[in-house]
Design an enzyme around this catalytic site. Structure first.
Site, mmCIF file in Angstrom:
data_model
loop_
_atom_site.group_PDB
_atom_site.id
_atom_site.type_symbol
_atom_site.label_atom_id
_atom_site.label_comp_id
_atom_site.label_asym_id
_atom_site.label_seq_id
_atom_site.Cartn_x
_atom_site.Cartn_y
_atom_site.Cartn_z
ATOM 1 N N ASP A 31 -6.215 0.911 -45.097
ATOM 2 C CA ASP A 31 -6.141 0.069 -43.755
ATOM 3 C C ASP A 31 -7.123 0.812 -42.227
ATOM 4 O O ASP A 31 -7.858 0.824 -42.813
ATOM 5 C CB ASP A 31 -4.853 1.111 -42.976
ATOM 6 N N HIS A 48 -10.803 -8.578 -43.570
ATOM 7 C CA HIS A 48 -9.861 -8.068 -44.290
ATOM 8 C C HIS A 48 -10.710 -9.091 -45.675
ATOM 9 O O HIS A 48 -10.743 -7.798 -47.034
ATOM 10 C CB HIS A 48 -8.952 -9.239 -44.914
ATOM 11 N N LEU A 142 -10.647 3.334 -65.989
ATOM 12 C CA LEU A 142 -9.902 3.029 -65.227
ATOM 13 C C LEU A 142 -9.097 2.372 -64.886
ATOM 14 O O LEU A 142 -8.901 1.144 -65.296
ATOM 15 C CB LEU A 142 -10.643 3.239 -64.001
HETATM 16 C C1 IPE Z 1 0.424 -0.297 -44.686
HETATM 17 O O1 IPE Z 1 -0.487 -0.912 -43.277
HETATM 18 C C2 IPE Z 1 0.211 -1.432 -45.530
HETATM 19 C C3 IPE Z 1 -1.064 -1.808 -46.696
HETATM 20 C C4 IPE Z 1 -2.069 -1.912 -46.409
HETATM 21 C C5 IPE Z 1 -0.861 -2.664 -47.337
HETATM 22 P P1 IPE Z 1 0.040 -1.450 -42.481
HETATM 23 O O2 IPE Z 1 -1.361 -1.684 -41.420
HETATM 24 O O3 IPE Z 1 1.010 -2.688 -42.739
HETATM 25 O O4 IPE Z 1 1.366 -0.029 -42.059
HETATM 26 P P2 IPE Z 1 1.465 -0.030 -40.467
HETATM 27 O O5 IPE Z 1 2.460 -1.428 -40.075
HETATM 28 O O6 IPE Z 1 0.798 0.916 -39.784
HETATM 29 O O7 IPE Z 1 3.046 1.172 -40.535
HETATM 30 C C1 IPE Z 2 -4.960 -2.996 -44.017
HETATM 31 O O1 IPE Z 2 -5.659 -3.456 -42.933
HETATM 32 C C2 IPE Z 2 -4.412 -4.231 -44.827
HETATM 33 C C3 IPE Z 2 -3.028 -4.910 -44.796
HETATM 34 C C4 IPE Z 2 -2.803 -4.109 -44.379
HETATM 35 C C5 IPE Z 2 -3.490 -6.429 -45.583
HETATM 36 P P1 IPE Z 2 -4.564 -4.692 -41.778
HETATM 37 O O2 IPE Z 2 -4.607 -5.101 -41.278
HETATM 38 O O3 IPE Z 2 -3.105 -3.284 -41.484
HETATM 39 O O4 IPE Z 2 -5.755 -3.209 -40.090
HETATM 40 P P2 IPE Z 2 -5.145 -2.744 -39.043
HETATM 41 O O5 IPE Z 2 -4.236 -1.762 -39.674
HETATM 42 O O6 IPE Z 2 -4.184 -4.297 -38.061
HETATM 43 O O7 IPE Z 2 -6.127 -2.624 -38.224
HETATM 44 MG MG MG Z 3 -3.099 -1.676 -40.205
#
Ligand code: IPE
Ligand code: IPE
Ligand code: MG
Length: 251
Positions: A31, A48, A142
């Site tokens: 995240d 990303h 792995l």
């Molecule tokens: C969790 O992250 C999902 C992934 C990393 C794929 P999110 O960014 O979607 O989670 P929330 O919305 O903060 O809970």
């Molecule tokens: C995690 O990073 C990737 C996915 C959920 C696909 P985010 O896109 O949630 O990044 P933040 O949390 O908004 O910084």
């Molecule tokens: Mg996120």
């Protein structure tokens, strides 16, 4: 740009001592990509993209540490709520990643798997992952497991539906149902449950990830955003894990 992977020889060097208890299965909630980009005045997509570079580095480290399973939360069932262009961008990344790194992954004996409702992904995403699964099927290094269109509640509901169909068919009775039998209906059937969960990006929550499987997992949270996460933090988490005493309700 392609990041360097490594040769088999390097992969055989372990950074741990023989008595260290390396977590066999590590699950990561990757995240913080969006915030990483925002901090730099860049579009979320840039975060990303940078996140994929972190995946390459961490897979490499996991191979080096002889981790058995690495499960990466890549796209959740709730991530469909995001703007369409961002969803499309994220769902192109598995194919981009595999088209560059699959040969290296194969050379390093990595097996690719996926958990989640992959049937509902765009065809190009699904086909790239299925092709990688097929081509790495006989590898026994792995296990690199992508959680794609994964949601734990969705997984549990699907498992219940399939299980009840089998019970109705008379394959086994409700009395015979136990935890082991039930877990065989989950996407993670046959996989060891995670020993260690890492979440980057500062949020202290599970976001619908592996709710059944994480019952006795050790958790490690960091504020570091996924694109900034490196081998250093990964090894810190492993070191911390080595110090934990797991009791599973016993003494
Ligand atoms: C969790 O992250 C999902 C992934 C990393 C794929 P999110 O960014 O979607 O989670 P929330 O919305 O903060 O809970
Ligand atoms: C995690 O990073 C990737 C996915 C959920 C696909 P985010 O896109 O949630 O990044 P933040 O949390 O908004 O910084
Ligand atoms: Mg996120």
């Amino acid at each position: 740009m392609k990041l360097p992977f490594f040769t088999k020889k390097q992969a055989e060097v372990s950074v741990f001592y023989p008595n260290d208890t390396i977590p066999e299965h590590i699950a990561i909630i990757m995240d913080g990509n969006g915030r990483w980009a925002k901090q730099r005045g860049m579009p979320r997509a840039a975060g990303h993209k940078e996140g994929v570079s972190t995946v390459v580095k961490i897979v490499k480290t996991a191979v080096k540490c002889k981790v058995k399973v690495l499960t990466l939360y890549t796209f959740s069932t709730e991530n469909w709520k995001r703007p369409k262009p961002e969803i499309e961008f994220i769902l192109r990344l598995p194919k981009d990643f595999l088209s560059i790194y699959l040969p290296d992954l194969i050379a390093n004996n990595v097996r690719i798997e996926a958990v989640g409702d992959i049937g509902k992904l765009p065809a190009h995403t699904r086909e790239a992952i299925e092709d990688a699964m097929e081509r790495t099927r006989s590898n026994d290094g792995l296990l690199l497991n992508f959680a794609l269109n994964y949601g734990s509640r969705d997984e549990i509901l699907n498992a219940m539906k399939e299980m009840f169909l089998d019970i109705n068919k008379g394959e086994f009775s409700l009395e015979e149902l136990d935890e082991q039998k039930f877990s065989n209906y989950l996407y993670t059937a046959g996989m060891k449950e995670p020993d260690l969960l890492i979440r980057t990006g500062g949020e202290i929550r599970l976001s619908n990830f592996l709710l059944w499987q994480l019952a006795y997992t050790e958790f490690w949270f960091t504020d570091v955003l996924w694109p900034d996460f490196s081998e250093k933090e990964f090894l810190q988490a492993l070191e911390e894990f080595c110090k934990r005493k797991r009791r599973y309700g016993g003494l």
